[in-house]
Scaffold this motif. Structure first.
Motif, PDB file in Angstrom:
ATOM      1  N   MET A  10      -0.172   4.757  -7.293  1.00 55.11           N
ATOM      2  CA  MET A  10      -0.008   3.361  -6.918  1.00 55.11           C
ATOM      3  C   MET A  10       0.092   2.513  -8.178  1.00 55.11           C
ATOM      4  N   GLY A  23       0.358  -2.206  -6.040  1.00 52.12           N
ATOM      5  CA  GLY A  23       0.086  -1.653  -4.714  1.00 52.12           C
ATOM      6  C   GLY A  23       1.204  -0.788  -4.181  1.00 52.12           C
ATOM      7  N   ASP A  24       2.433  -0.929  -4.730  1.00 48.74           N
ATOM      8  CA  ASP A  24       3.537  -0.054  -4.309  1.00 48.74           C
ATOM      9  C   ASP A  24       3.246   1.363  -4.784  1.00 48.74           C
ATOM     10  N   SER A  25       3.654   2.338  -4.003  1.00 45.79           N
ATOM     11  CA  SER A  25       3.404   3.725  -4.377  1.00 45.79           C
ATOM     12  C   SER A  25       4.697   4.443  -4.748  1.00 45.79           C
ATOM     13  N   PHE A  43      10.146   5.325  -7.391  1.00 43.88           N
ATOM     14  CA  PHE A  43       9.776   4.489  -6.254  1.00 43.88           C
ATOM     15  C   PHE A  43      10.959   4.445  -5.304  1.00 43.88           C
ATOM     16  N   ILE A  61      -1.113   2.909 -13.487  1.00 46.05           N
ATOM     17  CA  ILE A  61      -1.094   3.556 -12.178  1.00 46.05           C
ATOM     18  C   ILE A  61      -2.488   4.116 -11.847  1.00 46.05           C
ATOM     19  N   VAL A  64      -3.199   7.724  -5.351  1.00 43.02           N
ATOM     20  CA  VAL A  64      -3.281   7.289  -3.958  1.00 43.02           C
ATOM     21  C   VAL A  64      -4.163   8.298  -3.243  1.00 43.02           C
TER      22      VAL A  64
END
Length: 65
Positions: A10, A23-25, A43, A61, A64
């Protein structure tokens, strides 16, 4: 922290020029050890299309869970 190829991570920072937010993984696709440790992270959108491919340090990073 060290990551392995294909680990899902993440983002901890925003990358507005790439359309990515904290927050994007993404998925680790390559690992660099020289000159410093880094990770190539892909991504993708929900259809599996690549949105961005970034070289990131471990402090940008987290795993997750």
């Amino acid at each position: 922290m060290g990551y392995l190829q294909f680990d899902v991570v993440m983002l901890l920072d925003d990358f507005p020029e790439e359309g990515l937010r904290a927050g994007d993984s993404g998925t680790v696709i390559d690992i660099y050890s020289t000159p410093v440790e880094g990770y190539e992270v892909e991504f993708c959108d929900e259809q599996g299309r690549t949105l961005a491919l970034l070289a990131l340090s471990s402090d940008q990073i987290r795993p997750v869970k």
